[in-house]
Design an enzyme around this catalytic site. Sequence first.
Site, PDB file in Angstrom:
ATOM      1  N   HIS A  49      32.187  48.391  39.479  1.00 15.04           N
ATOM      2  CA  HIS A  49      32.138  46.697  39.826  1.00 15.04           C
ATOM      3  C   HIS A  49      33.673  46.828  38.992  1.00 15.04           C
ATOM      4  O   HIS A  49      33.969  46.695  37.898  1.00 15.04           O
ATOM      5  CB  HIS A  49      31.432  46.901  38.666  1.00 15.04           C
ATOM      6  CG  HIS A  49      31.079  44.883  38.517  1.00 15.04           C
ATOM      7  ND1 HIS A  49      30.969  43.490  39.185  1.00 15.04           N
ATOM      8  CD2 HIS A  49      31.705  43.524  37.344  1.00 15.04           C
ATOM      9  CE1 HIS A  49      31.302  42.701  38.973  1.00 15.04           C
ATOM     10  NE2 HIS A  49      31.868  43.046  38.178  1.00 15.04           N
ATOM     11  N   ASP A  91      26.714  40.519  39.452  1.00 17.59           N
ATOM     12  CA  ASP A  91      26.762  40.215  38.445  1.00 17.59           C
ATOM     13  C   ASP A  91      27.633  38.386  38.562  1.00 17.59           C
ATOM     14  O   ASP A  91      28.401  38.589  37.719  1.00 17.59           O
ATOM     15  CB  ASP A  91      28.383  40.530  38.002  1.00 17.59           C
ATOM     16  CG  ASP A  91      29.548  40.307  37.030  1.00 17.59           C
ATOM     17  OD1 ASP A  91      27.983  40.509  36.034  1.00 17.59           O
ATOM     18  OD2 ASP A  91      30.918  40.556  36.405  1.00 17.59           O
ATOM     19  N   HIS A  96      33.568  35.137  41.659  1.00 14.68           N
ATOM     20  CA  HIS A  96      32.866  34.881  40.508  1.00 14.68           C
ATOM     21  C   HIS A  96      33.371  35.122  38.883  1.00 14.68           C
ATOM     22  O   HIS A  96      32.915  34.254  37.805  1.00 14.68           O
ATOM     23  CB  HIS A  96      31.595  34.991  40.178  1.00 14.68           C
ATOM     24  CG  HIS A  96      31.842  37.178  40.075  1.00 14.68           C
ATOM     25  ND1 HIS A  96      31.597  38.197  40.918  1.00 14.68           N
ATOM     26  CD2 HIS A  96      32.197  37.689  38.522  1.00 14.68           C
ATOM     27  CE1 HIS A  96      32.114  39.117  39.882  1.00 14.68           C
ATOM     28  NE2 HIS A  96      31.547  39.286  38.818  1.00 14.68           N
TER      29      HIS A  96
END
Length: 1011
Positions: free
Chosen positions: A259, A371, A576
């Site tokens: 990630h 996430d 995000h």
Amino acid sequence: MHDDRSIVEDRLRRVLTERVRPAVYGATEPLTLGRWEAPGEPVPVAEGLAAEYGPAAVGDRWGPAWGTTWFRVTGRVPAAWAGRTVEAVLDLGFDRQLPGFQCEGLVYRADGEAVKALNPHNAWVRVGAPVEDGEEVEWYVEAASNPILVGQSPTREGDRLTASDEPLYRLTRMELAVFEPEVWELVQDLDVVGSLMTQLSTGDARRFELLRAVERCLDALDLADVPGSAGRARGALAGVLAAPANASAHRVSAVGHAHIDSAWLWPLRETVRKVARTSSNVVHLMDDHPEFVFAMSQAQQLAWIKEHRPEVFARVKEKVASGQFVPVGGMWVESDTNMVGGEAMARQFLYGKKFFLDEFGIETKEVWLPDSFGYTAAMPQLVKLSGSDWFLTQKISWSRTNKFPHHTFWWEGIDGTRVFTHFPPIDTYNSDLGGAELAHAARNYQEKGRGTRSLAPFGWGDGGGGPTREMLARARRLGDLEGSPRVTIERPSAFFAAARAEYPDAPVWAGELYLELHRGTYTSQAKTKQGNRHSESLLREAELWAATAASTVPGFSYPYEELERVWKTVLLHQFHDILPGSSIAWVHREARETYARVRAELTELVSAAQAALAGPGEEPVVFNAAPHARRGVPAGGAALAPPPASAPVTAAERDGGGYVLTNGLLRVEVDERGLVVSAYDLTAGREAIAPGLAGNLLQIHPDFPNMWDAWDVDHFYRHNVTDLVDVDELDLAESTDERAVVTVARSFGDAGSTVRQRLALRAGAKVLDIDTEVDWRETEKFLKAAFPLDVKADRSASETQFGHVYRATHTNTSWEAAKFEICAHRWVQVEEPGWGAAVVNDSTYGHDVTRDVRADGGQTTTVRLSLLRAPRYPDPETDHGHHRLRYALAPGATVADAVREGHRINLPERTVTGGRAVEPLVSVAGDQVIVEAVKLAEDRGGDIVVRLYESGGGRASTTLTASVPVAEVVETDLLERPLADAPKRAFSPEGALELTLRPFQILTLRLTPRG
């Protein structure tokens, strides 16, 4: 038998740490070092390789914040090592506790080929297995000295303009070393057995079998000769490592992952390098481990590799073709989903999936959003319309109040669409496949008795290097091991197919996946949020007018390349940690600059298209990009300047101070404090403001959450409030038949903050417009604008993508109480049977809606907009400066009125000079069905793409008409491909298309013009 567990466990811990792990490397030989400091920003690889290197040595300090230091590493393998496995250990000064949040390096050969990355858990480069006699080595290391910013404390290191020049790191180890494979395998054996052992119950005999095996292993190990005795010690563990798992053991599908936030505690330019490093690591690991499967989301990140590191991208494509490197996600970035507009969310899928199809020929089926800070209830329909089948999230495990009841479930959106969804019980998207995490996954899994499997993304994220060879070694040992879940490395699609097959009747969760944490992200960094909203609106206009001009004005060319480039820029900034305002100062400084460029470019595109449409002439031509007609201008069209409204606006002084504004629809009273004490709906005979209270009341709260400053708003902020009621200036600034404006100015706070508001009532408008300019100098404060409404509402309606959601205004349960801060797009509306009111805005997302019963028995429902915050981490000057925020109160508004007024304030009319009116390219009958987008098709064949949706939450029938002859109409998915199961549609000879939409349905139509 005496309980000696702690003695054996402590013995294992010390022996493993002090003797076995250090013995993985035997004899060593120092490397010769050189260094070169890249000036300013990172340089091309060729420049780094050709630079003039000065001397360097282990122990040297290096790397000011955000700098790049190139190291040249040379040496010769001693002749005595011939035939052995040799590695270079290159430790730049790593902290093993912070992978992904510190210095990182990428190793190159002298010809510029990337080898692999250097990270805290991956600081080695293989020379040979075996090496040749006297083999020479030469590498170059591009080392990034990213500052460590995870301390949750205010820091100036988050922008290169304010960061210090002091070196942050010290070279720790730079040497060749003999790699001892048997010792390394012993480390992996002990790691797996030891971590599994401590997770088992003391009532489980298996725990003690492992304990005794560890004891025998340590007895067999000669601490003075670990390499010589490692094989014998491993033999003592062979039996317990061969015992198969229980038949009912939980099954874990392990998916390699890394990630990588596209920006967060580092700028976008550093993410470009992080993804190159991680991808280099991954493909290097795949060469030696054919069983290894790695999933990478975010098309933008792969596009960066293609653009900046084409040789790495070529290796990635090889591994994609072999099935080891698996693109997932289907979106341009792992975007926020709370604040991204509906059409922008559709474009996340359009451009993301299109990239994977164009580059790899792969149709991604998984929507991979581990996430993001909560998930919109509009998502299931978008997932399905993108051609995807599954959805994965992880962040809901962070919720502080309620434990989410499912791990595998069907998620139902606002329109009724359901998507098969998994929420990994391992509760991390950066698993190391250690015993503690796997045991937690098995214990935590809430589908026991019905489902048997879960997914575990494993690998260090955020530039930490992704999966390691140690993780793969754990996976091999845990494939079928008693006491552990069964671990299989496989593609996400294999997991989802198996999970759905075994659990087709999984439970259903309807509505949004609200994260009970990080509610401050709806408000932090107001200019970033405003840049996003304004860019979305401008993109709508640019596409609408360009499509209209390209379809009706000979010689006008649709700006395909420009629009695609701008869309991708806007989509990137919806990541995000950018749009939510949770990145460092550098990221948001650049975002503000980028949005300014986007605004200028889109304004130019709009102007060019409107000039072509209006034609020559000097008459004022009014363009209306909103999906509703207004003032005689059709939706999506233009008209010569409309006549003024029939009822004029009047303004008069109010008894006791202030002013009264009236336009035949509303009567608004602004008192001597500049507050709205009355907003009377003249058509309904109804007061909007609750008795004794005042609207447009600016309120300031202290804002110091327990953690995660930019992310969080904790409920206790409400315990203290300061109402801004002192007035510096109150004037009737404008009073004409068309408009009356009252100006209010205030100052507040010790730092000298000021606010100036213009309260305007327009002719023919049933809304009070409020234009607020704030010079915000506060720290750790929260600014709200309150509208206490005389409405009995048990729920509020908030706009979300392609519709709206209802949320309770009461706090009957902990689930409702946890939603004390909510996200809405252009409007929030509350109502009781027969009458309601709405608050609309042009760039605000955070809101709260509360209720109170008054002494007179009536209920006050208070809608508040969250305007500004002032957290100090990770940007110590968050929101400081000048802001202009526009919002409006709409008394008597239904949901349909809120939809219309929300579009009005976000899509103001534009007036140009010309000589002709412009007929809408497409139009629909009535207001319930909204035209969301009008554009030309991505394949550049000239077809017109129209996206519609039902906005009221009920079934709707409408008629679509087009101003150009249409030869064919096809219903498509978000990628503008025909839907196989769609009904056949055709325009009538009169040019009309009858449509029926279910509640909140999104409908995309592709119109092929005739001729």
